[in-house]
Design a protein around this motif. Structure first.
Motif, short mmCIF file in Angstrom:
data_model
loop_
_atom_site.label_atom_id
_atom_site.label_comp_id
_atom_site.label_asym_id
_atom_site.label_seq_id
_atom_site.Cartn_x
_atom_site.Cartn_y
_atom_site.Cartn_z
N TYR A 190 59.65 21.56 4.02
CA TYR A 190 60.38 22.16 5.14
C TYR A 190 61.53 22.99 4.61
CZ TYR A 190 58.22 19.15 8.71
OH TYR A 190 57.35 18.54 9.56
N THR A 191 61.89 24.03 5.36
CA THR A 191 63.12 24.78 5.09
C THR A 191 64.08 24.65 6.26
OG1 THR A 191 62.12 26.79 5.99
CG2 THR A 191 62.03 26.50 3.60
N ASN A 192 63.61 24.10 7.35
CA ASN A 192 64.41 23.94 8.56
C ASN A 192 64.71 22.46 8.76
OD1 ASN A 192 65.14 23.48 11.31
ND2 ASN A 192 64.31 25.48 11.85
N TYR A 193 65.96 22.06 8.50
CA TYR A 193 66.32 20.65 8.56
C TYR A 193 66.21 20.08 9.98
CZ TYR A 193 68.69 16.33 7.29
OH TYR A 193 68.97 15.02 7.07
N ALA A 194 66.53 20.86 10.97
CA ALA A 194 66.43 20.39 12.37
C ALA A 194 64.97 20.10 12.72
CB ALA A 194 67.01 21.42 13.32
N LYS A 195 64.06 20.96 12.30
CA LYS A 195 62.62 20.75 12.54
C LYS A 195 62.15 19.50 11.79
CE LYS A 195 58.29 22.43 13.44
NZ LYS A 195 57.66 21.36 14.17
N LEU A 196 62.63 19.34 10.58
CA LEU A 196 62.28 18.16 9.79
C LEU A 196 62.69 16.89 10.53
CD1 LEU A 196 63.18 17.71 6.05
CD2 LEU A 196 63.78 15.99 7.71
N GLN A 197 63.90 16.85 11.05
CA GLN A 197 64.38 15.68 11.77
C GLN A 197 63.53 15.41 13.02
OE1 GLN A 197 66.65 13.41 10.90
NE2 GLN A 197 66.84 14.49 8.97
N LYS A 198 63.10 16.47 13.68
CA LYS A 198 62.28 16.33 14.88
C LYS A 198 60.89 15.78 14.54
CE LYS A 198 60.41 19.62 18.01
NZ LYS A 198 60.54 20.93 18.61
N ASP A 199 60.31 16.25 13.44
CA ASP A 199 58.95 15.85 13.06
C ASP A 199 58.87 14.51 12.34
OD1 ASP A 199 58.14 18.24 14.13
OD2 ASP A 199 57.71 19.21 12.20
N ARG A 200 59.97 14.00 11.85
CA ARG A 200 59.93 12.78 11.05
C ARG A 200 59.39 11.58 11.80
NH1 ARG A 200 65.66 10.79 9.09
NH2 ARG A 200 64.39 9.05 8.41
N THR A 201 59.46 11.58 13.12
CA THR A 201 58.95 10.45 13.90
C THR A 201 57.43 10.30 13.76
OG1 THR A 201 58.75 11.80 15.88
CG2 THR A 201 60.80 10.59 15.60
N TYR A 202 56.74 11.34 13.30
CA TYR A 202 55.28 11.31 13.16
C TYR A 202 54.83 10.92 11.75
CZ TYR A 202 55.77 13.88 17.48
OH TYR A 202 56.11 14.27 18.75
N ILE A 203 55.78 10.69 10.86
CA ILE A 203 55.45 10.41 9.47
C ILE A 203 55.80 8.96 9.15
CG2 ILE A 203 55.86 11.05 7.07
CD1 ILE A 203 56.65 13.85 8.11
N ALA A 204 54.78 8.17 8.85
CA ALA A 204 54.96 6.75 8.55
C ALA A 204 55.65 6.58 7.20
CB ALA A 204 53.60 6.05 8.52
N ALA A 205 56.65 5.71 7.14
CA ALA A 205 57.41 5.43 5.91
C ALA A 205 58.03 6.72 5.36
CB ALA A 205 56.55 4.73 4.87
N PHE A 206 58.67 7.48 6.22
CA PHE A 206 59.25 8.79 5.93
C PHE A 206 60.19 8.77 4.73
CE2 PHE A 206 62.79 11.74 6.50
CZ PHE A 206 62.14 12.94 6.69
N ARG A 207 60.02 9.75 3.84
CA ARG A 207 60.93 9.99 2.71
C ARG A 207 61.22 11.48 2.64
NH1 ARG A 207 60.95 5.35 3.19
NH2 ARG A 207 60.51 3.72 1.71
#
Length: 77
Positions: free
Chosen positions: A16-33
């Motif tokens: 990602y280059t967009n931190y806000a988008k990353l924060q929004k999408d993180r809910t879909y990623i299991a064990a997010f890092r």
């Protein structure tokens, strides 16, 4: 926040280059890092490494082909 962000979890990885988008999408990623990197290539390598390490603990792990560099724009619905 500028830069590239290596993102990985048990079910996905990417850059990602967009931190806000990353924060929004993180809910879909299991064990997010997430790890901030200085270049796209560095972030891609980091994301792949983290993802593959997470798969080592999962006998039914995911197989994801190599990622491509694309730009996705948010659309308002």
């Amino acid at each position: 926040m500028n830069g590239y962000y290596a993102v990985a979890g048990k079910n996905a990885y990417g850059v990602y280059t967009n931190y806000a988008k990353l924060q929004k999408d993180r809910t879909y990623i299991a064990a997010f890092r997430c790890q901030r990197c200085d270049s796209y290539e560095e972030a891609k390598q980091e994301a792949e490494l983290i993802f593959n390490l997470m798969q080592a603990d999962n006998p039914f792990g995911y197989k994801i082909e190599e990622i491509e560099r694309i730009t996705i724009q948010d659309r308002k619905v």
